[in-house]
Design an enzyme around this catalytic site. Structure first.
Site, mmCIF file in Angstrom:
data_model
loop_
_atom_site.group_PDB
_atom_site.id
_atom_site.type_symbol
_atom_site.label_atom_id
_atom_site.label_comp_id
_atom_site.label_asym_id
_atom_site.label_seq_id
_atom_site.Cartn_x
_atom_site.Cartn_y
_atom_site.Cartn_z
ATOM 1 C CD GLU A 17 -3.148 0.741 0.243
ATOM 2 O OE1 GLU A 17 -2.551 1.734 -0.223
ATOM 3 O OE2 GLU A 17 -4.368 0.592 0.128
ATOM 4 C CG ASN A 145 -8.575 2.754 0.886
ATOM 5 O OD1 ASN A 145 -7.390 2.644 1.165
ATOM 6 N ND2 ASN A 145 -9.378 1.720 0.790
ATOM 7 C CG ASP A 193 -7.264 0.420 -2.124
ATOM 8 O OD1 ASP A 193 -6.936 1.264 -1.267
ATOM 9 O OD2 ASP A 193 -7.052 -0.793 -1.974
#
Length: 282
Positions: A17, A145, A193
């Site tokens: 991420e 997010n 996302d």
């Protein structure tokens, strides 16, 4: 070749991420949330580093003094240039962890959170100013997010993934009451996302379970789709020489038969023109 997809770092991260380019060091910073690791990759010499954290780490961003600010399970902490750790905002909630984060043009950190079981409204969004002042901006977020700002800093984009929306508001507005829908992902195409904004004001969004990157114009019109070999891209950020390359983090968690590149750091070469980032000012 423009738009050519390559593997920047072959890795098996459970939940890669938060890619972030650090111009001061010429390296790409990203995390493996569930692996509790902060990774760096220097494209110029292909150098890599990996640092373990004591808690799940949702994001890691460069600080103005060369340290790192991290969004952890129990709040926001900071690693100084010498590696010394201090808490900036400690707010442990059982069953909750830090998720994505972003640094605004004014040097403030915006940090999202979520419950491990993804219970609706179980997370929040907090703004941590450079002077250490913290303010809860959104109190009921499910999966906090992607966040980003328009090139002139006047607009803020934000994602709560299960809504299937990218929202936008004036940068200094009350997010709880003044958000409007910027773009919507159709059901079955994946979940929005992480995001990044390019120099043209276009918004690039990674689609979890959709295997795509999508670019939306400043008016919210879908104008480019990049199909990826992996099912779960998580976020994207421009970096490299001239901020021309788009780095993409990916995940393999929850996949019974993940693609061999799931969990790796990918790069779409010469994808466009990125915006210079701002280090955390605290």
């Amino acid at each position: 070749m423009s738009g050519h997809l390559e593997v920047a770092v072959r890795e098996s991260a459970a939940l890669g991420e938060g890619p972030t380019w650090d111009p001061a060091t010429g390296r790409l910073i990203w995390v493996d949330i569930l692996g509790s690791r902060v990774h760096t990759h220097t494209p110029a010499d292909d150098r890599r580093t990996v640092m373990s954290t004591e808690q799940h780490v949702g994001a890691a961003k460069p600080c103005a003094d060369g340290g790192l600010v991290v969004n952890l399970r129990d709040g926001v902490g900071r690693y100084g240039p010498d590696g010394t750790f201090t808490w900036l905002l400690r707010d442990p909630v059982p069953g909750r962890r830090g998720n994505d984060a972003a640094v605004a043009p004014d040097g403030a950190l915006w940090a999202g959170s979520m419950r491990y079981d993804e219970a609706p409204g179980g997370g929040n969004l907090v703004r941590l100013a450079p002077d250490g002042t913290a303010r809860e901006v959104l109190p009921a977020v499910t999966v906090g997010n992607g966040m980003g700002w328009s090139p002139d800093g006047s607009l803020m984009y934000v994602i709560d993934s299960p809504t299937l929306r990218v929202d936008v508001c004036r940068a200094n507005a009350d997010l709880a009451t003044n958000r409007r829908t910027f773009a919507t992902v159709e059901p079955g195409a994946g979940f929005p996302d992480g995001l990044t904004v390019d120099a043209d004001g276009c918004v690039w969004v990674a689609l979890w379970d959709g295997g795509q990157l999508r670019r939306y114009t400043p008016r919210g019109r879908l104008d480019r789709v990049v199909t990826l070999p992996v099912r779960r891209p998580t976020a994207c950020a421009f970096g490299g020489p001239g901020l021309r390359d788009l780095y993409i983090t990916t995940a393999r968690t929850g996949l019974p038969r993940p693609h061999p590149l799931s969990g790796s750091l990918l790069v779409l070469c010469d994808a466009g023109q990125g915006l210079p980032g701002t280090p955390f000012g605290g």
